[in-house]
Design an enzyme around this catalytic site. Sequence first.
Site, PDB file in Angstrom:
ATOM      1  N   TYR A   1      80.586  48.754  -2.650  1.00 10.64           N
ATOM      2  CA  TYR A   1      80.581  47.522  -3.450  1.00 10.64           C
ATOM      3  C   TYR A   1      80.974  46.335  -2.577  1.00 10.64           C
ATOM      4  CZ  TYR A   1      81.824  43.796  -6.601  1.00 10.64           C
ATOM      5  OH  TYR A   1      81.894  42.570  -7.203  1.00 10.64           O
TER       6      TYR A   1
ATOM      7  N   ARG B   1      54.889  36.052 -40.676  1.00  8.10           N
ATOM      8  CA  ARG B   1      54.502  37.427 -40.386  1.00  8.10           C
ATOM      9  C   ARG B   1      55.206  37.986 -39.141  1.00  8.10           C
ATOM     10  NH1 ARG B   1      48.208  35.843 -40.874  1.00  8.10           N
ATOM     11  NH2 ARG B   1      49.132  33.798 -40.443  1.00  8.10           N
TER      12      ARG B   1
ATOM     13  N   LYS C   1      77.068  41.586  -4.742  1.00  9.43           N
ATOM     14  CA  LYS C   1      77.122  40.446  -5.667  1.00  9.43           C
ATOM     15  C   LYS C   1      77.670  39.224  -4.951  1.00  9.43           C
ATOM     16  CE  LYS C   1      80.363  38.669  -7.667  1.00  9.43           C
ATOM     17  NZ  LYS C   1      81.603  38.264  -8.340  1.00  9.43           N
TER      18      LYS C   1
ATOM     19  N   ARG D   1      97.901  56.708   7.952  1.00 12.66           N
ATOM     20  CA  ARG D   1      97.276  57.822   7.227  1.00 12.66           C
ATOM     21  C   ARG D   1      98.343  58.782   6.764  1.00 12.66           C
ATOM     22  NH1 ARG D   1      91.951  58.595  11.094  1.00 12.66           N
ATOM     23  NH2 ARG D   1      90.886  56.811  10.207  1.00 12.66           N
TER      24      ARG D   1
ATOM     25  N   GLU E   1      38.179  30.599 -44.969  1.00 11.49           N
ATOM     26  CA  GLU E   1      39.327  31.430 -44.603  1.00 11.49           C
ATOM     27  C   GLU E   1      39.181  32.827 -45.202  1.00 11.49           C
ATOM     28  OE1 GLU E   1      41.866  30.401 -42.391  1.00 11.49           O
ATOM     29  OE2 GLU E   1      40.195  29.014 -42.193  1.00 11.49           O
TER      30      GLU E   1
HETATM   31  C1  UD1 Z   1      43.938  29.433 -38.544  1.00 11.62           C
HETATM   32  C2  UD1 Z   1      42.683  28.797 -39.136  1.00 11.62           C
HETATM   33  C3  UD1 Z   1      41.530  29.785 -39.062  1.00 11.62           C
HETATM   34  C4  UD1 Z   1      41.338  30.263 -37.637  1.00 11.62           C
HETATM   35  C5  UD1 Z   1      42.649  30.797 -37.043  1.00 11.62           C
HETATM   36  C6  UD1 Z   1      42.493  31.033 -35.572  1.00 11.62           C
HETATM   37  C7  UD1 Z   1      43.255  27.209 -40.875  1.00 11.62           C
HETATM   38  C8  UD1 Z   1      43.448  26.982 -42.341  1.00 11.62           C
HETATM   39  N1  UD1 Z   1      42.935  28.437 -40.490  1.00 11.62           N
HETATM   40  O1  UD1 Z   1      44.320  30.520 -39.355  1.00 11.62           O
HETATM   41  O2  UD1 Z   1      40.347  29.173 -39.515  1.00 11.62           O
HETATM   42  O3  UD1 Z   1      40.357  31.286 -37.610  1.00 11.62           O
HETATM   43  O4  UD1 Z   1      43.702  29.826 -37.202  1.00 11.62           O
HETATM   44  O5  UD1 Z   1      43.657  31.585 -35.011  1.00 11.62           O
HETATM   45  O6  UD1 Z   1      43.342  26.257 -40.111  1.00 11.62           O
HETATM   46  N2  UD1 Z   1      50.543  25.213 -38.517  1.00 11.62           N
HETATM   47  C9  UD1 Z   1      51.244  24.026 -38.623  1.00 11.62           C
HETATM   48  N3  UD1 Z   1      51.506  23.518 -39.860  1.00 11.62           N
HETATM   49  C10 UD1 Z   1      51.090  24.133 -40.991  1.00 11.62           C
HETATM   50  C11 UD1 Z   1      50.360  25.346 -40.864  1.00 11.62           C
HETATM   51  C12 UD1 Z   1      50.102  25.853 -39.616  1.00 11.62           C
HETATM   52  O7  UD1 Z   1      51.636  23.433 -37.622  1.00 11.62           O
HETATM   53  O8  UD1 Z   1      51.348  23.598 -42.064  1.00 11.62           O
HETATM   54  C13 UD1 Z   1      50.284  25.756 -37.180  1.00 11.62           C
HETATM   55  C14 UD1 Z   1      50.910  27.117 -36.956  1.00 11.62           C
HETATM   56  O9  UD1 Z   1      52.215  26.970 -36.411  1.00 11.62           O
HETATM   57  C15 UD1 Z   1      49.953  27.780 -35.983  1.00 11.62           C
HETATM   58  C16 UD1 Z   1      48.623  27.120 -36.288  1.00 11.62           C
HETATM   59  O10 UD1 Z   1      48.900  25.943 -37.026  1.00 11.62           O
HETATM   60  O11 UD1 Z   1      50.297  27.512 -34.633  1.00 11.62           O
HETATM   61  C17 UD1 Z   1      47.702  28.027 -37.104  1.00 11.62           C
HETATM   62  O12 UD1 Z   1      48.357  28.400 -38.287  1.00 11.62           O
HETATM   63  P1  UD1 Z   1      48.294  29.882 -38.835  1.00 11.62           P
HETATM   64  O13 UD1 Z   1      49.095  29.960 -40.067  1.00 11.62           O
HETATM   65  O14 UD1 Z   1      48.589  30.848 -37.751  1.00 11.62           O
HETATM   66  O15 UD1 Z   1      46.735  29.950 -39.247  1.00 11.62           O
HETATM   67  P2  UD1 Z   1      45.792  31.219 -39.302  1.00 11.62           P
HETATM   68  O16 UD1 Z   1      46.010  31.933 -40.582  1.00 11.62           O
HETATM   69  O17 UD1 Z   1      45.923  32.013 -38.063  1.00 11.62           O
HETATM   70 CA    CA Z   2      47.251  32.010 -36.309  1.00 16.03          CA
END
Ligand code: UD1
Ligand code: CA
Length: 465
Positions: A373, A21, A358, A448, A161
Amino acid sequence: MTTHHYSDLQVCVLAAGKGKRMRSNLPKVLHKVLGRAMIDHILHTVELLRPKGIAVVTGHASELVREHVGQPANLEWVIQDKQLGTGHAVKQCEKVIRDVRDVLIVCGDTPLLQVETLEKLVSEHRQSASDVTVLTANPANPFGYGRIVRDENGHVTSIVEEKDASDSERSITEVSSGIYCVRYEVLFALLHAIGNRNAQGEYYLPDIVPLALNAGQSVEAVMMNDADEMLGVNDRVHLAHVEDVMQKNIIQEWQRRGVTVEKPDTVRIEAGVSIGIDTVIQAGCYLIGSTTIGDGCRIGPNAVLVDAWLDDRVNVYAFSHIQGAAVGSNTQIGPYARLRPEARLDEGVHIGNFVEVKKSVVGTGSKINHLTYIGDASIGSDCNIGAGTITCNYDGANKFVTEIGDNVFVGSDTQLVAPVRVGDNATIGAGSTITRDVPTDGLTLSERSTQKHIKGWKRPQKDKR
Ligand code: UD1
Ligand code: CA
């Protein structure tokens, strides 16, 4: 500030997501909030807990994230090749975690999180002898977050979710921050049991909640005091909003510490900046990067300071730009002055309007007040550099140095063609082009052009057609 030392706590930072996003070539956690990457904000916060170890899960563009962070001693990198969900991400940490009491799971995209809140989560988790504890909040707008579902007795039963929620579940205002404290002994068995039958086909970390309850384990929720702290950055609208919230917090913190900030809504003060007491920051100033300002200074309005270092009682007048320069105490700069990298001003220096400096040293009490300068130069103390002086430091291929002694007076509109030296106490006549070294004392000037007078000469008149 924390005094704890959680030597029996492992932190997991989830940072593998692409951040679709964000619509960016950069991984989400490298996007900056007030000059500091989101991953650095969260690492800085969890470091304050002094945990046993920190595991960072990366996947999308993991090389970029690693290169950015470097290799702190207590940090382990964990790769999640395919981003199959937050539960799957934590599971990848199994190999690097051992011999701890609890695992604290945080997301890389919540830069407003404060260490006190994490301490509250860990201590309440331990006091209640809970197996799984989720940090929750009541934000103004719960849209997009996982909702906390409770039974008639108020016990948490699941986290749903947004995309999986029914209409009645969507009306729940208590949400998950995505942050958990889980007893190490139960965590990985729960993670292995998670499935991916949900709207996104992902292995959801929140699903450990019903799984723990089924296994007879206890689940608790700890509510955050300030819901803003869990604001997650999923797109650039969130990024700007989180930056606004952080900016207000940072400015209020400086105000409490003795800094006057005029028209705070117009000022940018990045996370890495530091400011001394009784300094006044005027409207429209941008204080960027590692800028450090001493006590009793006055900055602005509309000054831009980037990685600048200012001693005490420095006056920076309107619209000046200072980058990578060091400025001694009691110095005056601007209005409309520009100090570039490696400019070093001693005490009591005056740099006036439309002066650019600089990679040069300017000695104590010297004045360069107008339209000048100065590059690749050293200027001694108590000099006066006249209006329109130019150090000609560049021949189109190479740079050369100008060295000026103490108590030198350089007349207006002088060109100093480097390499060239000017001795102590020398005076250079106005309009000189200096191509050879100038001796100490006395007056030096280039020849001059002769001045003529043409008597009876008339200005041309405009044609009357
Ligand atoms: C997530 C939570 C949600 C919570 C919200 C809070 C889940 C399924 N959902 O949603 O309950 O309210 O955060 O901000 O947990 N990430 C990984 N690997 C993956 C997927 C995600 O490392 O496979 C990391 C992302 O980089 C991020 C974090 O996990 O830093 C959260 O992932 P994101 O996709 O932002 O979850 P949300 O939809 O915000
Ligand atoms: Ca998030």
